[in-house]
Scaffold this active site. Sequence first.
Site, short mmCIF file in Angstrom:
data_model
loop_
_atom_site.label_atom_id
_atom_site.label_comp_id
_atom_site.label_asym_id
_atom_site.label_seq_id
_atom_site.Cartn_x
_atom_site.Cartn_y
_atom_site.Cartn_z
N TYR A 139 -34.86 59.65 35.13
CA TYR A 139 -33.93 59.55 34.01
C TYR A 139 -32.66 60.33 34.27
O TYR A 139 -32.57 61.06 35.27
CB TYR A 139 -34.61 60.04 32.71
CG TYR A 139 -34.76 61.55 32.61
CD1 TYR A 139 -35.71 62.24 33.35
CD2 TYR A 139 -33.92 62.29 31.77
CE1 TYR A 139 -35.84 63.62 33.25
CE2 TYR A 139 -34.05 63.67 31.66
CZ TYR A 139 -35.01 64.33 32.40
OH TYR A 139 -35.13 65.69 32.30
N LYS A 180 -35.22 63.96 39.21
CA LYS A 180 -35.18 64.02 37.74
C LYS A 180 -36.21 63.04 37.19
O LYS A 180 -35.89 61.93 36.74
CB LYS A 180 -33.76 63.73 37.23
CG LYS A 180 -33.48 64.31 35.87
CD LYS A 180 -32.01 64.46 35.62
CE LYS A 180 -31.69 64.78 34.17
NZ LYS A 180 -32.32 65.97 33.63
N GLU A 239 -34.84 78.15 37.98
CA GLU A 239 -33.91 77.62 36.97
C GLU A 239 -34.57 77.78 35.60
O GLU A 239 -35.62 78.41 35.49
CB GLU A 239 -33.58 76.16 37.27
CG GLU A 239 -34.78 75.25 37.34
CD GLU A 239 -34.44 73.79 37.70
OE1 GLU A 239 -33.32 73.36 37.45
OE2 GLU A 239 -35.35 73.10 38.20
#
Length: 279
Positions: A32, A143, A175
Amino acid sequence: MSLIYLNGEFKPIEEASVNVMDRGFIFGDGVYEVIPVFNRKIFRFDEHIKRLETSLAKIYMNNPLSKNDWHSIFDKLIDCTQELDQSIYLQVTRGISERDHDVSIAGKPTIFVMSRPIRKNDFFSGIKAITHDDIRWQYCDIKAITLLPSVILRNKAKEMDAREAILIRDGFVTEGAASNIFIHINNKIFTPPKTSHVLSGITRDLLVEILLENKISLLEEPISENMLFNANEIWITSSTWEIVPIVKLNDKLIGSGKPGLIWKEVNNLYQEFKGTYCN
Ligand code: PMP
């Protein structure tokens, strides 16, 4: 009326449905993108399409549409809404097949796109984050729609009254659950280098570009957990949140517990850049 796009058709979301044998539903077999729209202008379109193609290539798929096709779908979805700032969500799955891991049996990809308003937030006054073990898989540069670890992590943050989880793998920061990270420590700005444990954030990359252009030095080097807790500023970045200061990490105040001066400077530069493209 607000519409969504599904496999070549624009329709109200209530009328959109996907086959239960879709590999997105059965395997989470898809990728996505989330693309921001500011002042009704698509921001960093080329970069998002490039990252989509990278994600698709890593799962043995091709981009099913041309750049022009993607752009006209986005334009149409933006046109049928009122909001100035929107977030376009697109998802490509490997389509319908028997429940078999073999990718070669899949038919046409399923393509879904919707646009939603970006919810205004008060994040610029700083948010609280928690730290957590990076419980995700080894391919975080894809992703992928399989987001269960991130769902759990964001929920753990919420349980602690925090908005984001900062992830630690083998003693180093990777992250956030849905963001990249920058810290300011000893008069230097650091962000972790891009590895397969980090998503190549479009906002991260733009910020790196902006810092470089403005001759503000930045080190793309590993950040240890110890550095994280001793940082005088921490910011996270994402397309819809932009650059958000973290003012509390677990129970520790970061800096004075208010957004720092370097964040202010960097955020101004970012907003200025955005303004020139989306005015
Ligand atoms: N890392 C992860 C894991 C994310 O989910 C996101 C948000 N999509 C980001 C980083 C930030 O990426 P971007 O700036 O492209 O929104």
